[in-house]
Design an enzyme around this catalytic site. Structure first.
Site, mmCIF file in Angstrom:
data_model
loop_
_atom_site.group_PDB
_atom_site.id
_atom_site.type_symbol
_atom_site.label_atom_id
_atom_site.label_comp_id
_atom_site.label_asym_id
_atom_site.label_seq_id
_atom_site.Cartn_x
_atom_site.Cartn_y
_atom_site.Cartn_z
ATOM 1 N N ARG A 112 -0.455 -3.247 -23.820
ATOM 2 C CA ARG A 112 -0.956 -3.693 -23.396
ATOM 3 C C ARG A 112 -1.206 -4.903 -22.243
ATOM 4 O O ARG A 112 -1.373 -5.899 -23.726
ATOM 5 C CB ARG A 112 -3.038 -3.185 -23.993
ATOM 6 C CG ARG A 112 -2.991 -1.874 -24.384
ATOM 7 C CD ARG A 112 -4.138 -1.332 -24.548
ATOM 8 N NE ARG A 112 -3.911 0.078 -25.549
ATOM 9 C CZ ARG A 112 -4.460 1.081 -24.453
ATOM 10 N NH1 ARG A 112 -4.038 0.907 -23.469
ATOM 11 N NH2 ARG A 112 -3.905 2.038 -25.463
ATOM 12 N N ASP A 113 -1.647 -5.130 -21.442
ATOM 13 C CA ASP A 113 -1.126 -6.743 -20.693
ATOM 14 C C ASP A 113 -2.991 -7.539 -21.719
ATOM 15 O O ASP A 113 -4.557 -6.994 -21.998
ATOM 16 C CB ASP A 113 -2.111 -6.392 -19.282
ATOM 17 C CG ASP A 113 -1.834 -7.505 -18.577
ATOM 18 O OD1 ASP A 113 -0.912 -7.652 -18.093
ATOM 19 O OD2 ASP A 113 -2.044 -8.754 -19.043
ATOM 20 N N ASN A 130 6.081 -7.466 -9.874
ATOM 21 C CA ASN A 130 6.021 -9.317 -8.620
ATOM 22 C C ASN A 130 7.599 -9.621 -9.138
ATOM 23 O O ASN A 130 7.917 -9.907 -10.213
ATOM 24 C CB ASN A 130 4.808 -9.941 -9.560
ATOM 25 C CG ASN A 130 3.219 -8.994 -9.389
ATOM 26 O OD1 ASN A 130 3.134 -8.406 -8.501
ATOM 27 N ND2 ASN A 130 2.459 -9.413 -10.101
ATOM 28 N N VAL A 151 5.718 -14.506 -15.764
ATOM 29 C CA VAL A 151 6.105 -13.836 -17.327
ATOM 30 C C VAL A 151 7.869 -13.488 -16.064
ATOM 31 O O VAL A 151 7.640 -12.611 -15.429
ATOM 32 C CB VAL A 151 5.602 -13.568 -17.706
ATOM 33 C CG1 VAL A 151 6.453 -12.692 -19.077
ATOM 34 C CG2 VAL A 151 4.592 -13.674 -18.288
ATOM 35 N N HIS A 153 3.710 -3.467 -13.520
ATOM 36 C CA HIS A 153 2.635 -3.012 -14.703
ATOM 37 C C HIS A 153 2.284 -1.430 -14.119
ATOM 38 O O HIS A 153 2.275 -0.963 -12.882
ATOM 39 C CB HIS A 153 1.808 -4.005 -13.365
ATOM 40 C CG HIS A 153 1.343 -5.916 -13.285
ATOM 41 N ND1 HIS A 153 0.862 -5.842 -14.325
ATOM 42 C CD2 HIS A 153 3.076 -6.149 -13.440
ATOM 43 C CE1 HIS A 153 1.223 -7.652 -14.201
ATOM 44 N NE2 HIS A 153 2.487 -7.468 -13.880
ATOM 45 N N HIS A 179 8.523 -6.592 -15.222
ATOM 46 C CA HIS A 179 7.539 -5.987 -16.010
ATOM 47 C C HIS A 179 6.979 -5.843 -15.196
ATOM 48 O O HIS A 179 7.098 -5.402 -13.912
ATOM 49 C CB HIS A 179 6.759 -6.850 -16.518
ATOM 50 C CG HIS A 179 6.080 -8.379 -15.958
ATOM 51 N ND1 HIS A 179 6.708 -9.152 -16.417
ATOM 52 C CD2 HIS A 179 5.424 -8.193 -15.636
ATOM 53 C CE1 HIS A 179 5.872 -10.131 -15.307
ATOM 54 N NE2 HIS A 179 4.891 -9.383 -15.277
HETATM 55 P P1 5GP Z 1 3.274 -11.077 -14.040
HETATM 56 O O1 5GP Z 1 1.484 -12.123 -12.443
HETATM 57 O O2 5GP Z 1 4.153 -11.869 -13.774
HETATM 58 O O3 5GP Z 1 3.341 -9.899 -13.109
HETATM 59 O O4 5GP Z 1 1.956 -10.478 -14.811
HETATM 60 C C1 5GP Z 1 2.411 -11.255 -15.950
HETATM 61 C C2 5GP Z 1 1.234 -10.833 -17.167
HETATM 62 O O5 5GP Z 1 1.156 -10.674 -18.687
HETATM 63 C C3 5GP Z 1 -0.460 -10.817 -16.569
HETATM 64 O O6 5GP Z 1 -1.056 -10.209 -16.231
HETATM 65 C C4 5GP Z 1 -0.584 -11.588 -17.826
HETATM 66 O O7 5GP Z 1 -1.761 -10.984 -18.025
HETATM 67 C C5 5GP Z 1 0.686 -11.282 -19.139
HETATM 68 N N1 5GP Z 1 0.598 -11.915 -20.463
HETATM 69 C C6 5GP Z 1 1.399 -12.852 -20.739
HETATM 70 N N2 5GP Z 1 1.514 -13.285 -21.588
HETATM 71 C C7 5GP Z 1 1.079 -12.398 -22.535
HETATM 72 C C8 5GP Z 1 0.921 -12.108 -23.142
HETATM 73 O O8 5GP Z 1 1.628 -13.185 -24.416
HETATM 74 N N3 5GP Z 1 0.958 -10.843 -23.958
HETATM 75 C C9 5GP Z 1 0.245 -9.826 -23.421
HETATM 76 N N4 5GP Z 1 0.347 -8.571 -23.737
HETATM 77 N N5 5GP Z 1 0.706 -10.147 -22.229
HETATM 78 C C10 5GP Z 1 0.779 -11.373 -21.338
#
Ligand code: 5GP
Ligand code: ZN
Length: 114
Positions: A29-30, A87, A96, A102, A100
């Site tokens: 989970r996010d 993304n 990150v 979503h 990943h």
């Molecule tokens: P991005 O913006 O790279 O597509 O999405 C990164 C996602 O990773 C974000 O929705 C953020 O909330 C989530 N995220 C970042 N750090 C962590 C973490 O340490 N644990 C979890 N479960 N989610 C994370």
């Protein structure tokens, strides 16, 4: 990879609310959910961005989607519908740098995305 938060989650070195894992992928989970269901599906192996994918990664990318499908069913959002999104880099909104997928659902998704 050192200092990659998602590699550490995959390895179990930092905690996450995991909903699925196998030898290839992990789903959790996010931390900052943008919908009632917001799960991230990642490969265990570090791949920084979609730009870094090669033909050798086609199976693992396919696995991200079949796991997203399974999690969507488990979460009870499959029939209503959901969104899968990956993304890439700054303009794509990537924060990150370990790919990943979503999985977002449990509410109406809007189009176009912001
Ligand atoms: P991005 O913006 O790279 O597509 O999405 C990164 C996602 O990773 C974000 O929705 C953020 O909330 C989530 N995220 C970042 N750090 C962590 C973490 O340490 N644990 C979890 N479960 N989610 C994370
Ligand atoms: Zn990583």
């Amino acid at each position: 990879m050192e200092d990659c938060i998602f590699c550490k989650i995959a390895a179990g070195d930092i905690p996450a609310d995991k909903v699925y894992e196998d030898e290839t992928v992990v789903a959790f989970r996010d931390l900052n959910p943008q919908a009632p269901t917001h799960v991230l599906v990642i490969p265990r192996r570090h791949i920084a961005t979609v730009n870094d994918l090669s033909v050798d990664d086609e199976a693992v990318v396919g696995r991200l989607f079949t796991v997203a499908r399974e999690v969507a069913a488990q979460e009870g959002i499959a029939d209503a519908g959901y969104r899968t999104v990956m993304n890439c880099n700054e303009a794509g909104g990537q924060a990150v740098y370990h790919i990943h997928l979503h999985l977002l659902g449990g509410r109406m998704m809007h189009w176009p995305p912001g």
